[in-house]
Design a protein around this motif. Structure first.
Motif, short mmCIF file in Angstrom:
data_model
loop_
_atom_site.label_atom_id
_atom_site.label_comp_id
_atom_site.label_asym_id
_atom_site.label_seq_id
_atom_site.Cartn_x
_atom_site.Cartn_y
_atom_site.Cartn_z
N PRO A 151 15.37 0.94 -11.64
CA PRO A 151 16.59 1.42 -11.66
C PRO A 151 17.57 0.42 -11.80
O PRO A 151 17.60 -0.76 -11.33
CB PRO A 151 16.76 2.07 -10.18
CG PRO A 151 15.35 2.54 -9.82
CD PRO A 151 14.62 1.37 -10.38
N GLU A 211 9.77 1.07 -10.03
CA GLU A 211 10.07 -0.65 -10.40
C GLU A 211 8.69 -1.35 -10.36
O GLU A 211 7.56 -0.74 -9.98
CB GLU A 211 10.80 -0.86 -9.05
CG GLU A 211 12.11 -0.34 -8.75
CD GLU A 211 12.89 -0.78 -7.71
OE1 GLU A 211 13.20 -2.12 -7.72
OE2 GLU A 211 12.84 -0.22 -6.57
N HIS A 235 18.14 3.11 -16.20
CA HIS A 235 16.95 2.12 -15.98
C HIS A 235 16.90 1.19 -16.68
O HIS A 235 17.74 1.20 -17.88
CB HIS A 235 15.53 2.95 -16.20
CG HIS A 235 15.33 3.75 -15.24
ND1 HIS A 235 15.66 5.11 -14.79
CD2 HIS A 235 14.16 3.81 -14.06
CE1 HIS A 235 14.98 5.57 -13.96
NE2 HIS A 235 14.14 4.86 -13.55
#
Length: 334
Positions: free
Chosen positions: A56, A87, A306
Motif C-alpha cells: 500500500p 506487502e 498500491h
C-alpha cells in the motif's frame, strides 16, 4: 494529372510534412522514443542487480479507517480475503543464465526451467512456486522480463521532468497504462496482483472451484521511469495502481483495502456524507493533474492505492551467487 489534382497532392504532402515536423519537435514524442531505447538498452544488459518493494502506498496507509469485524466476517464468507499480495520486498540480480532473488533469509535461483531455494545457509533444494520453508511465492520480481514486456507495449509518455536519484541526475518519464497493458503486466507476473472486484465476482460465479477466465483488471496504473541521461539506462521504475475500495455485500457497502497479509475488509463503506460529496462533484471540471516524482497525484477517495518500486543498480556488473556442484546439478547448469 491536371493542375487542380497536382495542387491538391502538393498541399497534402506539405500538410503531412508539417505534421511530421511538429511531432518531431514535441518533447513528449521525443521522450517516447528515448524511453523505448532505454527499455531495450537496459533489458539487453548481461547482468544487473535490483531491489524491489511493494505494498500500500504510504499516504493510503495513513488514511485507512479501523477494521469493521462484521464487514470482515461477511466478506470472508464469500472468499475475498487472501486476494492480492499485501506487502513485500526482495533483492537480487539477473545474469545471462540465472535469476537470483532473496527475501529476508529465503533465497531462490531460477534457471533452465528449474528453481532452487534455500533458507539461510542450508543446502539448495528444488522448489516450484514456494520458498525453501514452504511459504508460497506470491510475487517474484523478474526485472529483465518486466523490461521486455514494457518494451513490447506502445507506451505514450505524458510527463517528463528532471530530478535526482541517489545524488545522480535523472530524467523521469511518466506513463499511464491502458487496460490491455495492465493485464499484460499483471498476468505476465511482472507487477503484483491488483485486487479487483471483477476477479472476486468470477470467484463467486465459479463456485470457488474450477478454471474461470478473469476479467481485465479495473484499475488506473501510472508508471514513472528514472533514466540516466548519459547512458540511457533505467535506474528506477515506480508503478502506482488505483482500484476501487468499496463493494456491496448483502445490501450493505463495505470497504476493502490492502493489509500486511493480503486483503483486509473494513466497513461499512460509503455514507450519506460521501454520497453528498459525490453529487456535489458531479459535472465539475476535473482539476489539472499535478505530478510528483513522475506520478500524477490522483484522488484517493474510495480507492486502494498500491506502489511497486523497482530500483536497478550495478548495470552490467552484477554477480550471481557462486553455485556448488550440487546446486548446478539441481539446475542442470553447466
Amino acid at each position: 494529372m491536371n493542375l487542380s489534382t497536382r495542387v491538391t497532392c502538393l498541399l497534402a504532402l506539405c500538410g503531412a510534412f508539417a505534421t511530421a515536423q511538429e511531432a518531431a519537435a514535441d518533447p513528449l514524442v521525443q521522450a517516447r522514443e528515448r524511453l523505448r531505447k532505454s527499455l531495450t538498452t537496459t533489458a539487453e544488459l548481461s547482468s544487473c542487480a535490483f531491489e524491489a518493494a511493494w505494498g500500500p502506498a504510504a499516504k493510503a496507509k495513513a488514511d485507512d479507517d479501523e477494521d469493521d469485524a462484521e464487514g470482515a466476517l461477511a466478506v470472508r464468507a464469500l472468499g475475498f480475503v487472501g486476494m492480492g499480495n499485501g506487502e513485500g520486498k526482495a533483492a537480487g540480480a539477473w545474469t545471462r543464465d540465472l535469476l537470483h532473488c532473496k527475501s529476508d533469509d529465503q533465497e531462490l535461483i531460477a534457471a533452465n526451467r528449474r528453481t532452487i531455494a534455500r533458507s539461510g545457509t542450508d543446502g539448495w533444494i528444488l522448489r516450484k512456486n514456494r520458498w525453501a520453508d514452504g511459504a508460497t511465492v506470491a510475487f517474484l520480481p523478474d526485472p529483465q522480463l518486466l523490461l521486455d514486456l514494457l518494451q513490447q507495449s506502445d507506451l505514450a509518455v505524458t510527463h517528463r521532468e528532471v530530478a535526482t536519484l541517489n545524488d545522480r541526475p535523472v530524467e523521469i518519464l511518466g506513463v499511464t497504462l491502458n487496460q490491455d497493458q495492465v493485464a499484460n503486466l499483471m498476468w505476465g507476473g511482472q507487477i503484483p496482483e491488483i485486487n479487483s472486484f471483477g476477479g472476486a465476482a468470477v470467484f463467486i460465479a465459479a463456485g470457488g472451484a474450477g478454471r474461470a477466465a478473469q476479467p481485465k483488471p479495473d484499475a488506473t496504473v501510472d508508471v514513472a521511469f528514472a533514466l540516466d541521461p548519459a547512458s540511457g539506462q533505467i535506474h528506477q521504475i515506480t508503478v502506482r495502481s488505483y482500484t476501487k475500495s468499496e463493494m456491496a455485500v448483502g445490501g450493505r457497502v463495505f470497504r476493502i483495502r490492502a493489509g500486511g497479509g493480503g486483503v483486509v475488509v473494513g466497513g461499512p463503506g460509503g455514507d450519506d456524507e460521501d454520497e453528498k460529496d459525490d453529487k456535489d462533484q458531479q459535472g465539475a471540471a476535473a482539476p489539472p493533474l499535478v505530478y510528483k516524482n513522475g506520478l500524477p497525484e490522483r484522488s484517493r477517495k474510495k480507492m486502494q492505492v498500491h506502489d511497486y518500486v523497482l530500483t536497478l543498480r550495478d548495470h552490467g556488473q552484477a554477480k550471481a551467487p557462486e553455485l556448488d556442484a550440487a546446486a548446478k546439478a539441481l539446475l542442470r547448469a553447466r
